[in-house]
Design an enzyme around this catalytic site. Structure first.
Site, mmCIF file in Angstrom:
data_model
loop_
_atom_site.group_PDB
_atom_site.id
_atom_site.type_symbol
_atom_site.label_atom_id
_atom_site.label_comp_id
_atom_site.label_asym_id
_atom_site.label_seq_id
_atom_site.Cartn_x
_atom_site.Cartn_y
_atom_site.Cartn_z
ATOM 1 N N ASN A 7 0.868 -1.184 0.000
ATOM 2 C CA ASN A 7 0.000 0.000 0.000
ATOM 3 C C ASN A 7 0.898 1.225 0.000
ATOM 4 O O ASN A 7 1.368 1.672 1.039
ATOM 5 C CB ASN A 7 -0.926 -0.016 1.220
ATOM 6 N N ARG A 56 -2.082 -1.675 -3.975
ATOM 7 C CA ARG A 56 -3.090 -0.633 -4.059
ATOM 8 C C ARG A 56 -2.664 0.366 -5.127
ATOM 9 O O ARG A 56 -1.556 0.902 -5.092
ATOM 10 C CB ARG A 56 -3.225 0.095 -2.716
ATOM 11 N N HIS A 145 -10.590 5.955 -2.842
ATOM 12 C CA HIS A 145 -10.659 5.287 -1.532
ATOM 13 C C HIS A 145 -11.628 4.097 -1.576
ATOM 14 O O HIS A 145 -12.169 3.691 -0.547
ATOM 15 C CB HIS A 145 -11.096 6.257 -0.419
ATOM 16 N N GLY A 173 -8.562 10.979 6.529
ATOM 17 C CA GLY A 173 -7.138 10.997 6.833
ATOM 18 C C GLY A 173 -6.541 12.211 6.165
ATOM 19 O O GLY A 173 -7.212 13.218 5.985
ATOM 20 N N GLY A 175 -5.812 12.337 3.101
ATOM 21 C CA GLY A 175 -6.778 12.346 2.013
ATOM 22 C C GLY A 175 -8.117 11.936 2.594
ATOM 23 O O GLY A 175 -8.163 11.136 3.531
ATOM 24 N N ARG A 204 -4.855 19.238 0.260
ATOM 25 C CA ARG A 204 -5.643 19.377 -0.964
ATOM 26 C C ARG A 204 -6.883 20.226 -0.702
ATOM 27 O O ARG A 204 -7.500 20.135 0.354
ATOM 28 C CB ARG A 204 -6.041 18.000 -1.492
ATOM 29 N N ARG A 247 -4.152 16.873 13.736
ATOM 30 C CA ARG A 247 -3.775 16.931 15.148
ATOM 31 C C ARG A 247 -3.061 18.243 15.467
ATOM 32 O O ARG A 247 -3.312 18.872 16.500
ATOM 33 C CB ARG A 247 -2.886 15.736 15.501
ATOM 34 N N GLU A 344 -7.657 -1.859 4.292
ATOM 35 C CA GLU A 344 -7.515 -2.001 2.848
ATOM 36 C C GLU A 344 -6.728 -3.255 2.496
ATOM 37 O O GLU A 344 -6.940 -3.856 1.437
ATOM 38 C CB GLU A 344 -6.809 -0.766 2.269
#
Length: 371
Positions: A7, A56, A145, A173, A175, A204, A247, A344
């Site tokens: 991943n 992935r 996702h 997350g 993303g 983004r 955070r 995932e």
């Protein structure tokens, strides 16, 4: 069959070897990875035998609607989609190339984040653009996702004992995206042709008025600067002038930083708005699911989000929400709220085994909202 799951994120690398029953036999997580072979080589030197590899891959475009065996042609077609996912596609290719060098002869499978959303009805997938443009470049909303949304929505319905439930899945997350899932099929999502659309993310922008982008170009901003700004310097980072980690933004807001306070307000506004929109696409909601780094580990984010959606019949149990461990129901309301660990890797391993075992999965069919 032991499956190595690779991943590769935009900057990180997660490696896991899963046994036949999805037991984690070995794992490694590198927060910073630039595509070099070293971390994979070190991991494989002590890992158990690997019989297959599942990767992935973020963007499959229109060409890849299901897991696909990797050969030279597949790699070339994946590379051709790099412009549509410039943060992620090069890393997936680096992972494929590294495994090809290190495990020659071991079968590799590409599992696409976009394939889960191929079931979206035309009304949800089609852009209101000139038909000549859509035909020439196959312009449509792909969604992303999908590996996470597919697993989280299925896991939640299994735990809730509601296999036909209408689920809004929140992958949150660095993303972030939402998916509306009915009867296990995606009927809508917040991301679009690229992973840049939808929610406010770490760096983004999410949705922006296209007229604004045209105006910026006419004002003298180059295409390269526009792309760089939207991908790397927008979202929480652009609003708070931090690195964009939720955070850090929350810590700054708690210390009184007005930029961080605004960043959290904008982020929360778009998240609640998106969940309500996904609910409308489903014709109602039975389960709300949080997954991904922030979705799993930020109880304040969940509490604030659900508090703003009480009109949907959502109510959290404060104690459960504060002490989540693994897959947990955190609501007291009939409309259930679940926190599901992002896996995932399980979805990738399942798709890899299914393809290599020559099991034929029925082609996904669009389903009407609410069914």
């Amino acid at each position: 069959m032991n499956v190595l799951v690779v991943n590769a994120g935009s900057s990180s690398l997660k490696l896991r070897v899963l046994g036949e029953d999805d037991t984690v036999l070995a794992e490694h997580h590198a927060e910073r990875w630039t595509g070099e072979t070293g971390p994979l080589e070190d991991f494989l030197s002590t890992a158990p035998p690997v019989h297959a590899v599942g990767h992935r891959v973020v963007h499959g475009g229109a060409a890849f609607t299901s897991a696909t065996a990797i050969d030279d042609d597949t790699r070339t077609r994946i590379e051709a989609l790099t412009a549509l996912a410039p943060l992620h596609q090069p890393r997936a290719l680096a992972g494929i190339d590294a495994v090809t060098r290190l495990l020659p002869g071991v079968p590799q499978v590409a599992c696409f984040d976009t394939s889960f959303h191929t079931t979206m009805p035309a009304a949800a997938a089609t852009y209101a653009l000139p038909s000549s443009w859509r035909r020439r470049w196959d312009l449509r909303r792909h969604g992303f996702h999908g590996l996470s949304h597919g697993y989280a929505s299925r896991r939640a319905t299994e735990l809730a004992g509601r296999p036909g439930a209408r689920v809004v899945s929140c992958h949150l997350g660095s993303g972030a995206s939402l998916a509306a899932v009915a009867n296990g099929r995606s009927v809508d999502t917040t991301m679009g042709f690229t992973p840049l659309a939808g929610l406010v993310m770490a760096t983004r922008s999410g949705d922006v008025d296209p007229g604004l982008l045209v105006w910026l170009q006419r004002a003298g901003l180059s295409l390269d600067d526009l792309e760089d700004g939207l991908e790397h310097h927008s979202g929480l980072a652009g609003l708070s002038e931090t690195g964009g980690d939720l955070r850090d933004v929350r810590e700054a807001a708690e210390s009184g930083d007005e930029r961080a306070v605004l960043a959290l307000q904008v982020h929360g506004h778009h998240l609640r708005q998106g969940i309500a929109a996904m609910t409308a696409s489903l014709g109602g909601i039975d389960l709300l699911v949080f997954t991904g780094g922030a979705g799993e580990h930020d109880p304040v984010l969940r509490a604030e989000t659900v508090a703003g959606l009480a009109f949907l019949g959502l109510e959290l149990d404060p104690g459960r929400n504060a002490e989540v461990s693994g897959d947990t129901r955190v609501s007291t309301s009939p409309t259930e709220v679940w926190v599901i660990e992002a896996r995932e890797d399980v979805e990738i391993a399942a798709q890899t085994r299914e393809l290599l075992n020559h099991r034929v999965r029925p082609a996904p069919q669009p389903c009407a909202p609410g069914r």
